[in-house]
Structure formats: C-alpha cells, structure tokens
Design a protein around this motif. Sequence first.
Motif, PDB file in Angstrom:
ATOM      1  N   TRP A 166       0.820  -1.218   0.000  1.00 32.23           N
ATOM      2  CA  TRP A 166       0.000   0.000   0.000  1.00 32.23           C
ATOM      3  C   TRP A 166       0.855   1.270   0.000  1.00 32.23           C
ATOM      4  O   TRP A 166       0.353   2.367  -0.199  1.00 32.23           O
ATOM      5  CB  TRP A 166      -0.914   0.009   1.230  1.00 32.23           C
ATOM      6  CG  TRP A 166      -0.124  -0.079   2.517  1.00 32.23           C
ATOM      7  CD1 TRP A 166       0.489   0.950   3.180  1.00 32.23           C
ATOM      8  CD2 TRP A 166       0.177  -1.259   3.256  1.00 32.23           C
ATOM      9  NE1 TRP A 166       1.149   0.475   4.293  1.00 32.23           N
ATOM     10  CE2 TRP A 166       0.970  -0.876   4.361  1.00 32.23           C
ATOM     11  CE3 TRP A 166      -0.154  -2.616   3.102  1.00 32.23           C
ATOM     12  CZ2 TRP A 166       1.446  -1.797   5.303  1.00 32.23           C
ATOM     13  CZ3 TRP A 166       0.313  -3.518   4.030  1.00 32.23           C
ATOM     14  CH2 TRP A 166       1.103  -3.118   5.119  1.00 32.23           C
ATOM     15  N   SER A 167       2.140   1.123   0.248  1.00 32.89           N
ATOM     16  CA  SER A 167       3.024   2.292   0.402  1.00 32.89           C
ATOM     17  C   SER A 167       3.133   3.128  -0.864  1.00 32.89           C
ATOM     18  O   SER A 167       3.318   2.604  -1.955  1.00 32.89           O
ATOM     19  CB  SER A 167       4.417   1.838   0.832  1.00 32.89           C
ATOM     20  OG  SER A 167       4.333   1.116   2.043  1.00 32.89           O
ATOM     21  N   MET A 168       3.025   4.447  -0.676  1.00 32.76           N
ATOM     22  CA  MET A 168       3.259   5.403  -1.762  1.00 32.76           C
ATOM     23  C   MET A 168       4.626   6.040  -1.508  1.00 32.76           C
ATOM     24  O   MET A 168       4.874   6.565  -0.418  1.00 32.76           O
ATOM     25  CB  MET A 168       2.165   6.466  -1.791  1.00 32.76           C
ATOM     26  CG  MET A 168       0.828   5.941  -2.269  1.00 32.76           C
ATOM     27  SD  MET A 168      -0.477   7.176  -2.057  1.00 32.76           S
ATOM     28  CE  MET A 168      -0.018   8.395  -3.281  1.00 32.76           C
ATOM     29  N   ILE A 169       5.497   5.956  -2.501  1.00 29.76           N
ATOM     30  CA  ILE A 169       6.888   6.368  -2.308  1.00 29.76           C
ATOM     31  C   ILE A 169       7.322   7.417  -3.325  1.00 29.76           C
ATOM     32  O   ILE A 169       7.113   7.268  -4.526  1.00 29.76           O
ATOM     33  CB  ILE A 169       7.828   5.136  -2.427  1.00 29.76           C
ATOM     34  CG1 ILE A 169       7.506   4.079  -1.348  1.00 29.76           C
ATOM     35  CG2 ILE A 169       9.300   5.540  -2.396  1.00 29.76           C
ATOM     36  CD1 ILE A 169       7.731   4.514   0.088  1.00 29.76           C
ATOM     37  N   MET A 170       7.936   8.483  -2.818  1.00 28.58           N
ATOM     38  CA  MET A 170       8.593   9.460  -3.683  1.00 28.58           C
ATOM     39  C   MET A 170      10.098   9.301  -3.462  1.00 28.58           C
ATOM     40  O   MET A 170      10.548   9.311  -2.325  1.00 28.58           O
ATOM     41  CB  MET A 170       8.174  10.894  -3.326  1.00 28.58           C
ATOM     42  CG  MET A 170       8.975  11.951  -4.074  1.00 28.58           C
ATOM     43  SD  MET A 170       8.187  13.571  -4.099  1.00 28.58           S
ATOM     44  CE  MET A 170       8.985  14.352  -2.723  1.00 28.58           C
ATOM     45  N   VAL A 171      10.828   9.119  -4.534  1.00 28.72           N
ATOM     46  CA  VAL A 171      12.282   8.949  -4.409  1.00 28.72           C
ATOM     47  C   VAL A 171      12.979  10.255  -4.766  1.00 28.72           C
ATOM     48  O   VAL A 171      12.691  10.855  -5.800  1.00 28.72           O
ATOM     49  CB  VAL A 171      12.800   7.833  -5.352  1.00 28.72           C
ATOM     50  CG1 VAL A 171      14.304   7.682  -5.214  1.00 28.72           C
ATOM     51  CG2 VAL A 171      12.111   6.514  -5.046  1.00 28.72           C
ATOM     52  N   THR A 172      13.885  10.703  -3.904  1.00 25.91           N
ATOM     53  CA  THR A 172      14.665  11.914  -4.171  1.00 25.91           C
ATOM     54  C   THR A 172      16.135  11.649  -3.865  1.00 25.91           C
ATOM     55  O   THR A 172      16.455  10.965  -2.894  1.00 25.91           O
ATOM     56  CB  THR A 172      14.149  13.106  -3.318  1.00 25.91           C
ATOM     57  OG1 THR A 172      12.749  13.235  -3.517  1.00 25.91           O
ATOM     58  CG2 THR A 172      14.812  14.407  -3.716  1.00 25.91           C
ATOM     59  N   GLY A 173      17.002  12.189  -4.710  1.00 27.62           N
ATOM     60  CA  GLY A 173      18.442  11.977  -4.546  1.00 27.62           C
ATOM     61  C   GLY A 173      18.910  10.926  -5.528  1.00 27.62           C
ATOM     62  O   GLY A 173      18.503   9.766  -5.437  1.00 27.62           O
ATOM     63  N   GLY A 174      19.716  11.341  -6.495  1.00 31.23           N
ATOM     64  CA  GLY A 174      20.229  10.385  -7.470  1.00 31.23           C
ATOM     65  C   GLY A 174      19.250  10.031  -8.587  1.00 31.23           C
ATOM     66  O   GLY A 174      19.446   9.069  -9.308  1.00 31.23           O
ATOM     67  N   VAL A 175      18.175  10.821  -8.708  1.00 31.28           N
ATOM     68  CA  VAL A 175      17.224  10.580  -9.802  1.00 31.28           C
ATOM     69  C   VAL A 175      17.653  11.425 -11.004  1.00 31.28           C
ATOM     70  O   VAL A 175      17.885  12.623 -10.884  1.00 31.28           O
ATOM     71  CB  VAL A 175      15.779  10.941  -9.383  1.00 31.28           C
ATOM     72  CG1 VAL A 175      14.823  10.699 -10.538  1.00 31.28           C
ATOM     73  CG2 VAL A 175      15.359  10.134  -8.160  1.00 31.28           C
TER      74      VAL A 175
END
Length: 220
Positions: free
Chosen positions: A158-167
């Motif tokens: 169910w987790s909603m994830i925003m990835v930041t750093g190294g994108v």
Amino acid sequence: MRFNKLQVLSAMKETGMVPVFYHADAETAKQVLKACYAGGVRAFEFTNRGDFAHEVFGELVKFAASECPDMILGVGSIVEPAAASLYIQLGANFVVGPLFNPEVAKVCNRRLVPYTPGCGSVSEVGFAQECGCDLCKVFPGDVLGPNFVKGLKAPMPWSMIMVTGGVKPEEENLKGWFKAGATCVGMGSNLFPKEVIAAREWNKITELCAHALDIIKKVK
C-alpha cells in the motif's frame, strides 16, 4: 489553500515528477517555475535552503496563482514544525523534509496538508504512515537504491513512495525507480543545470522537464 490533499497527491502520482528547486532571487525562481509549468510540471517543491527563503516562496505562490493556475506549490527541506507552519501560512500545499519529524506531521495534519518525510528504513516509513503520511520520501535515493523500494513494497504494497536523490532524467534511471514501485520522483540539479540558470535559458528547462515527463509516461 488552493489545492486539497487529494488533488496534491493525485497530481504527484499522475505526472510522476516533482522538481526540487531553490534560488535566492525571486525573479529567477518565477521564471524557473513558469518554465517547468510550460514543460508539463504540476507539482513543484521550493526548498527552504537560504536566508529569507520564505519571502521568495511567498512571492512565488502569488505569481503561480496568476501565471501558472494549475501548479501546486510545496516546500522542501523542512525539519521542524515552526517552519512547516510558516510555509503553510504562506500558501504551501505540501511539505517535504529530509527526515521524519512527528511534530511536523501534527502541524500538517491539522490543516490537511500532505507531509512527505524523508525515510531511510522500512521502520521509518511505517512510523510515518502511522502518523498520517500518505506519501513517504525515500531519501537519499542514490544511497538506498531501487532495490530498497522494491523490498519495502513487497510486505507493504500500500506504500506510496517518492524517491529523491540520485534521480536522473534518463530512461534507465527512471525505469529502475518506477519498476521498483515508486509513485513519483523528486528531481533537482539535473533539471536545472547551473549554466542554464546563469544564461537564463528558460526554454531549456521547459525542454528538460517535458523530456523527463515523456520518459516517465513511457516507463511507469
């Protein structure tokens, strides 16, 4: 509050990208915001990085209301509740931090403003969700890697994830994150090369944003 929580989260999910930007000069920040908007960006994170950053943000919110009506403006680099309150008062529609502070969650929840805290472990994501954080930020992304997101989503789908750093705005990089299960990505310096800002080549920022969003559509 120009946008409610559901509008904010769905804009982030639909576009898949949140540019992360700071500049001390309000006029430069306005042009960058407008360039991103022209490139298809609908959620933009202005980071609380320098002295008087909140004053620049206040001007940006007023500018967006007239020039970029569908742009959702939020604030990043928030580590304590006082700063969150200040920016919400100035019109921030979402709050992002490099770390998780439950006291910030309380301030944001009271006003139904999405809080996306930086989390570096599965337990931290769990604690943040307990405190009402719908979207958690995996940070630093380049340290944790796509396998962290994939591993987290297996027992907590169910987790909603925003990835930041190294994108990076490159197909291989973005494909890795979205395939792992990221909801969206935060992208900073790669969308805003220093020399492009210095030369005031705003159309190049529009092109970079449009290109990144095209890749995301393809790999999502």
